[in-house]
Design a protein around this motif. Structure first.
Motif, PDB file in Angstrom:
ATOM      1  N   ARG A  59       0.746  -1.169   0.126  1.00  0.00           N
ATOM      2  CA  ARG A  59       0.020   0.088  -0.029  1.00  0.00           C
ATOM      3  C   ARG A  59       0.845   1.172  -0.163  1.00  0.00           C
ATOM      4  O   ARG A  59       0.380   2.402   0.311  1.00  0.00           O
ATOM      5  CB  ARG A  59      -0.988   0.092   1.333  1.00  0.00           C
ATOM      6  N   GLY A  60       1.994   1.200  -0.031  1.00  0.00           N
ATOM      7  CA  GLY A  60       2.955   2.315  -0.040  1.00  0.00           C
ATOM      8  C   GLY A  60       3.671   2.352   1.329  1.00  0.00           C
ATOM      9  O   GLY A  60       3.272   1.723   2.375  1.00  0.00           O
ATOM     10  N   LEU A  61       4.420   3.525   1.128  1.00  0.00           N
ATOM     11  CA  LEU A  61       5.112   3.986   2.634  1.00  0.00           C
ATOM     12  C   LEU A  61       4.391   4.811   3.462  1.00  0.00           C
ATOM     13  O   LEU A  61       4.316   5.753   2.714  1.00  0.00           O
ATOM     14  CB  LEU A  61       6.662   4.373   2.465  1.00  0.00           C
ATOM     15  N   PRO A  62       3.920   4.511   4.717  1.00  0.00           N
ATOM     16  CA  PRO A  62       3.050   5.608   5.376  1.00  0.00           C
ATOM     17  C   PRO A  62       3.871   6.792   5.863  1.00  0.00           C
ATOM     18  O   PRO A  62       4.933   6.732   6.006  1.00  0.00           O
ATOM     19  CB  PRO A  62       2.776   4.610   6.537  1.00  0.00           C
ATOM     20  N   THR A  63       3.027   7.911   6.056  1.00  0.00           N
ATOM     21  CA  THR A  63       3.851   9.087   6.088  1.00  0.00           C
ATOM     22  C   THR A  63       4.374   8.939   7.737  1.00  0.00           C
ATOM     23  O   THR A  63       3.785   8.371   8.639  1.00  0.00           O
ATOM     24  CB  THR A  63       2.728  10.186   6.340  1.00  0.00           C
ATOM     25  N   GLY A  64       5.703   9.456   7.841  1.00  0.00           N
ATOM     26  CA  GLY A  64       6.438   9.374   8.729  1.00  0.00           C
ATOM     27  C   GLY A  64       7.419   8.342   9.181  1.00  0.00           C
ATOM     28  O   GLY A  64       7.990   8.095  10.073  1.00  0.00           O
ATOM     29  N   ARG A  65       7.027   7.062   8.444  1.00  0.00           N
ATOM     30  CA  ARG A  65       8.074   6.042   8.200  1.00  0.00           C
ATOM     31  C   ARG A  65       9.269   5.995   7.230  1.00  0.00           C
ATOM     32  O   ARG A  65       9.164   6.928   6.458  1.00  0.00           O
ATOM     33  CB  ARG A  65       7.126   4.809   8.125  1.00  0.00           C
ATOM     34  N   ALA A  66       9.939   5.147   7.422  1.00  0.00           N
ATOM     35  CA  ALA A  66      11.162   5.129   6.814  1.00  0.00           C
ATOM     36  C   ALA A  66      11.543   3.922   6.237  1.00  0.00           C
ATOM     37  O   ALA A  66      11.451   2.742   6.927  1.00  0.00           O
ATOM     38  CB  ALA A  66      12.426   5.965   7.340  1.00  0.00           C
ATOM     39  N   GLY A  84       7.083  12.678   3.890  1.00  0.00           N
ATOM     40  CA  GLY A  84       6.880  13.646   5.069  1.00  0.00           C
ATOM     41  C   GLY A  84       5.209  13.945   4.828  1.00  0.00           C
ATOM     42  O   GLY A  84       4.684  13.796   3.816  1.00  0.00           O
ATOM     43  N   PRO A  85       4.564  14.653   5.963  1.00  0.00           N
ATOM     44  CA  PRO A  85       3.349  15.278   5.708  1.00  0.00           C
ATOM     45  C   PRO A  85       2.881  16.539   5.054  1.00  0.00           C
ATOM     46  O   PRO A  85       3.979  17.079   4.911  1.00  0.00           O
ATOM     47  CB  PRO A  85       3.055  15.242   7.325  1.00  0.00           C
ATOM     48  N   VAL A  86       2.057  16.620   4.295  1.00  0.00           N
ATOM     49  CA  VAL A  86       1.567  17.914   3.838  1.00  0.00           C
ATOM     50  C   VAL A  86       1.185  18.750   4.906  1.00  0.00           C
ATOM     51  O   VAL A  86       0.384  18.288   5.981  1.00  0.00           O
ATOM     52  CB  VAL A  86       0.261  17.691   2.760  1.00  0.00           C
ATOM     53  N   PHE A 126       4.750  20.072  -0.300  1.00  0.00           N
ATOM     54  CA  PHE A 126       3.905  19.849   0.602  1.00  0.00           C
ATOM     55  C   PHE A 126       3.678  21.229   1.637  1.00  0.00           C
ATOM     56  O   PHE A 126       3.241  21.032   2.499  1.00  0.00           O
ATOM     57  CB  PHE A 126       4.356  18.755   1.528  1.00  0.00           C
ATOM     58  N   ARG A 127       4.343  22.350   1.071  1.00  0.00           N
ATOM     59  CA  ARG A 127       4.193  23.677   1.633  1.00  0.00           C
ATOM     60  C   ARG A 127       4.511  23.749   3.145  1.00  0.00           C
ATOM     61  O   ARG A 127       3.960  24.835   3.866  1.00  0.00           O
ATOM     62  CB  ARG A 127       2.703  24.095   1.191  1.00  0.00           C
ATOM     63  N   TRP A 128       5.253  22.981   3.810  1.00  0.00           N
ATOM     64  CA  TRP A 128       5.483  23.095   5.236  1.00  0.00           C
ATOM     65  C   TRP A 128       6.481  24.532   5.312  1.00  0.00           C
ATOM     66  O   TRP A 128       7.464  24.777   4.651  1.00  0.00           O
ATOM     67  CB  TRP A 128       6.384  22.188   5.813  1.00  0.00           C
ATOM     68  N   PRO A 129       5.978  25.536   6.080  1.00  0.00           N
ATOM     69  CA  PRO A 129       6.845  26.879   6.235  1.00  0.00           C
ATOM     70  C   PRO A 129       8.046  26.370   6.886  1.00  0.00           C
ATOM     71  O   PRO A 129       8.426  25.730   7.842  1.00  0.00           O
ATOM     72  CB  PRO A 129       6.100  27.493   7.409  1.00  0.00           C
ATOM     73  N   LEU A 130       9.024  26.925   6.151  1.00  0.00           N
ATOM     74  CA  LEU A 130      10.826  26.702   6.399  1.00  0.00           C
ATOM     75  C   LEU A 130      10.852  26.963   7.917  1.00  0.00           C
ATOM     76  O   LEU A 130      11.686  26.080   8.480  1.00  0.00           O
ATOM     77  CB  LEU A 130      11.627  27.767   5.483  1.00  0.00           C
ATOM     78  N   ALA A 131      10.727  28.191   8.307  1.00  0.00           N
ATOM     79  CA  ALA A 131      11.178  28.240   9.874  1.00  0.00           C
ATOM     80  C   ALA A 131      10.629  27.160  10.859  1.00  0.00           C
ATOM     81  O   ALA A 131      11.515  26.792  11.571  1.00  0.00           O
ATOM     82  CB  ALA A 131      10.613  29.672  10.260  1.00  0.00           C
TER      83      ALA A 131
END
Length: 170
Positions: A59-66, A84-86, A126-131
């Motif tokens: 089913r693919g690699l879940p978010t947060g896993r490696a 990574g998460p959106v 995924f638009r996470w703010p850089l700071a």
């Protein structure tokens, strides 16, 4: 004690044990860092990703896993893929972002890696703010490297904005 550093550059050119890929859940390549790693690393990475999808990650690699694969033609020994998460303004997903760093380091440690290079996960499409991404990343890496035998964990940042944001946290 692990050295946590930053460089401005191209993650596909890092001479480290592990390059971390900001992958999509399919593990079959994509844009940004993911596409660059697959293009430069060559078909061996995609072949291992397909094998993972055909076996334990159907089913693919879940978010947060490696998960780890060969590095193919990259100047590294392995690629550790993480999803990574959106970013959401309505839901705190920072725990998932931190998990990407922790899980990637757990997998790298299991491989016996001493040096690891990370991109700024989730800060592109995924638009996470850089700071905020830098704050979460640096905190997670500091926590995950405590008591581990990494020589260096390096943030490889593509532009000056990312380089400066991570510099403020380091």
């Amino acid at each position: 004690m692990t050295a946590i550093t930053r460089v401005r550059g191209d993650i596909t050119e890092q001479h480290v044990d592990v390059i971390v890929n900001a992958a999509n859940s399919s593990l079959l390549g994509g844009g940004g860092v993911d596409g660059a790693i697959h293009r430069k690393g060559g078909p061996a990475i995609l072949a291992e990703c397909r094998a993972l999808r055909a076996s334990r990650l159907g089913r693919g690699l879940p978010t947060g896993r490696a998960v780890a694969t060969t590095a193919g033609r990259l100047p590294a020994r392995w690629v550790v893929h993480t999803v990574g998460p959106v970013h959401s303004p309505d839901e705190d997903r920072s725990g998932l972002l931190a998990s990407c760093y922790r899980e990637s380091l757990r997998v790298a440690a299991g491989l016996g890696a001493a040096t690891v290079a990370f991109p700024a996960i989730s800060t592109g499409v995924f638009r996470w703010p850089l700071a905020d991404a830098a704050r979460v990343a640096v905190s997670a890496v500091r926590e995950a490297t405590a008591g581990r035998d990494f020589a260096e964990v390096r943030f490889v940042l593509f532009d000056d904005r990312a380089y400066d944001a991570f510099g403020a946290e380091l």
